[in-house]
Every structure is written in structure tokens, then in C-alpha cells.
Scaffold this motif. Structure first.
Motif, short mmCIF file in Angstrom:
data_model
loop_
_atom_site.label_atom_id
_atom_site.label_comp_id
_atom_site.label_asym_id
_atom_site.label_seq_id
_atom_site.Cartn_x
_atom_site.Cartn_y
_atom_site.Cartn_z
N SER A 135 15.61 7.97 -3.65
CA SER A 135 16.47 8.81 -2.81
C SER A 135 17.78 8.12 -2.48
CB SER A 135 15.72 9.17 -1.51
OG SER A 135 14.59 9.96 -1.79
N TYR B 190 9.83 8.88 -13.36
CA TYR B 190 11.20 9.29 -13.07
C TYR B 190 12.05 9.12 -14.33
CZ TYR B 190 10.04 9.21 -8.09
OH TYR B 190 9.47 9.46 -6.86
N HIS C 12 9.83 6.26 -3.65
CA HIS C 12 10.56 7.50 -3.42
C HIS C 12 11.81 7.25 -2.57
CE1 HIS C 12 11.29 11.76 -2.89
NE2 HIS C 12 11.40 11.54 -1.59
N THR C 13 11.68 6.35 -1.60
CA THR C 13 12.83 6.02 -0.74
C THR C 13 13.95 5.39 -1.56
OG1 THR C 13 11.44 5.72 1.23
CG2 THR C 13 13.58 4.62 1.22
N TYR C 14 13.59 4.45 -2.44
CA TYR C 14 14.62 3.81 -3.26
C TYR C 14 15.28 4.81 -4.21
CZ TYR C 14 12.80 -0.66 -1.60
OH TYR C 14 12.40 -1.72 -0.81
N LYS D 62 0.83 -1.21 0.00
CA LYS D 62 0.00 0.00 0.00
C LYS D 62 0.87 1.26 0.00
CE LYS D 62 -3.97 -2.12 2.33
NZ LYS D 62 -4.85 -2.10 3.53
N SER D 63 2.04 1.15 0.58
CA SER D 63 2.94 2.30 0.67
C SER D 63 3.91 2.36 -0.51
CB SER D 63 3.72 2.23 1.98
OG SER D 63 4.45 1.01 2.05
N TYR D 64 3.50 1.82 -1.67
CA TYR D 64 4.45 1.72 -2.79
C TYR D 64 5.01 3.07 -3.21
CZ TYR D 64 0.76 3.24 -6.03
OH TYR D 64 -0.21 3.96 -6.68
N ALA D 65 4.19 4.11 -3.16
CA ALA D 65 4.66 5.43 -3.61
C ALA D 65 5.80 5.93 -2.74
CB ALA D 65 3.51 6.42 -3.62
N SER D 66 5.62 5.84 -1.41
CA SER D 66 6.68 6.32 -0.51
C SER D 66 7.88 5.39 -0.56
CB SER D 66 6.15 6.42 0.92
OG SER D 66 5.71 5.16 1.40
N ASN D 67 7.63 4.09 -0.73
CA ASN D 67 8.75 3.15 -0.84
C ASN D 67 9.57 3.42 -2.09
OD1 ASN D 67 7.73 1.98 1.43
ND2 ASN D 67 7.16 0.03 0.51
#
Length: 249
Positions: A77, A93, A73-75, A66-71
Motif C-alpha cells: 500500500s 503481487y 499488504h502495508t508495504y 506472525k503478522s507477515y500478511a498484513s505487514n
């Protein structure tokens, strides 16, 4: 905006195992499986946007968290923290890489230059560009072979590489360097016994080197392989080479 690879002095290699190198040649470490998967997808589409949905599919398949968007973004970053130039663009991207900083881009640039030179009739220059293109391949085992999402791309690229080898041989023969490519052609015909263009090139190189009888033997071996393995007779290109050598042309 994120700096380009040229500005950060990062070099990438995908024509072989994935490599990421800093300006001093030291390797840039990428831990785990997801960072390499994300980076290779971006590199195979360098300087073009890759949609978020595609990157999510690459990283998690059909079952993203469910948190794919933030995950995601983390990768991204984490890659940026290593100096890798990735920009956020509309809907996805993009990695921005200079031609000289990615072997895949260099390969395509040299192939294009070789084909232009061949069309202009400068066969020696064409051969040089094709050689430089093929020198970008550090291994036939592309990094894409370890990435299921790039399997079709790896197959397409390998087909393109073989075609460029054929174009390089044509340029060398047209430049009058038959003797120099005989050893390579012998190996290529053994490696690809059903590739008729290699057989025809080998025959012409042997004939140009004054070895007509051996050239005709190559035809017989190639014909036997085609009949035995595929149930077909040689195509027009191979038959034409045979007839020309048989008639002393």
C-alpha cells in the motif's frame, strides 16, 4: 485495477542504483530497507506474478512475523500511495510496467531487436540496437547488488551484459567499423584478459585497420594470460583468428 506505470507516468531504473521517478523527473522517495527490497523483487519480475511466499522470504528471510500478511499488504500500500502500479493477483503481487518505463525491460527489448537484425544481415541496425541496450546501464553496480535476494540475478545479468558487448562488437565489425571500436576493444581486452572472444575481436579489428603485427601481439598476450592463469591453451575461436591473420585472410 491498479494503473500501469505508463498511466501513472512513473519510471524505474534497476541497471544501476534503484531509481523511481515521477513524470516530471522528480525522485520518488522510498524510506527504509523493506520498500526498496520489495520493489526491486517485483521489478526484476515485472509483468509477472511474484508469490507471496517469495516476497515474505525477501522481506524477512526465514523468520517472518506472525503478522507477515498484513505487514506485506502495508508495504504494498505504501508503494501504491507513491503511484507505483502493483496489483494483487492469485497467490501474490505483480507490478505492471511498460517496456519504456523500466530500463531492464528496455535492455531486453533492444537486445532482442539487435539479434533479429543480426540474423537478417543488417549489421548496422544490429549495432545500433545493441548500443541502445547497453546505454540502459547507468552503472555496473546494479541495485540488485544491495539486495541479497537478487545476488544470483545480478551475476546472471552482468554475464548477459558482457555477451551483449561482444555481440555489439561483432555487429560493428561486420558493418565495417573496425577503426571505431579499436579503443573500446583495447580497454575490454585489458579488463577481461581471459575473455577469448574479446581478444579475437581485437585481433580482427587491428587486422582490418592494417595493423597485422599488433594483432598477432594481442594473440601472444592472450595466450600467455590463459596459460599462466588457467593452464590452458587458446580455444578454437582465438586460434582461428590467429591463423587467418597469420595467413593474410
Amino acid at each position: 485495477m491498479t494503473k500501469t506505470a505508463e498511466e501513472t507516468d512513473i519510471r524505474f531504473g534497476v541497471l544501476g542504483p534503484l531509481t523511481v521517478s515521477a513524470g516530471d523527473g522528480s525522485p520518488v522517495a522510498l524510506r527504509g530497507n523493506r520498500l526498496p527490497a520489495l520493489l526491486t523483487e517485483l521489478l526484476f519480475h515485472a509483468n509477472r506474478p511474484v508469490p507471496v511466499r517469495r516476497l515474505v522470504e525477501v522481506l524477512w528471510g526465514d523468520t517472518p512475523p506472525k503478522s507477515y500478511a498484513s505487514n506485506l499488504h502495508t508495504y504494498v500500500s505504501r508503494l501504491r500511495d507513491r503511484g507505483i502500479p502493483i496489483d494483487l493477483v492469485t497467490g501474490g503481487y505483480r507490478i505492471t510496467v511498460d517496456v519504456a518505463d523500466l530500463d531492464l525491460l528496455t535492455f531486453h527489448a533492444e537486445v532482442d531487436a539487435g539479434r533479429r537484425a543480426a540474423r537478417d544481415g543488417d549489421h548496422a541496425l544490429a549495432a545500433r540496437h545493441f548500443r541502445q541496450a547497453l546505454e540502459q546501464w547507468r552503472s555496473p553496480e546494479l541495485c540488485a547488488m544491495d539486495q541479497p535476494h537478487l545476488e544470483l540475478e545480478a551475476i546472471r545479468l552482468e554475464t548477459e551484459r558482457i555477451t551483449v558487448v561482444e555481440e555489439w562488437v561483432d555487429a560493428e565489425l561486420a558493418a565495417g567499423r573496425a577503426t571505431e571500436v579499436l579503443g573500446r576493444l583495447d580497454a575490454l581486452v585489458r579488463q577481461y584478459p581471459l575473455r577469448e572472444r574479446f581478444a579475437a575481436q581485437f585481433m580482427r579489428a587491428l587486422a582490418d585497420a592494417g595493423r597485422r603485427a599488433e594483432a598477432l601481439e594481442v594473440y601472444q598476450r592472450a595466450r600467455a594470460a590463459l596459460v599462466d592463469q588457467l593452464g590452458i591453451e587458446p580455444g578454437a575461436q582465438l586460434r582461428r583468428a590467429h591463423d587467418e591473420i597469420l595467413n593474410g585472410q
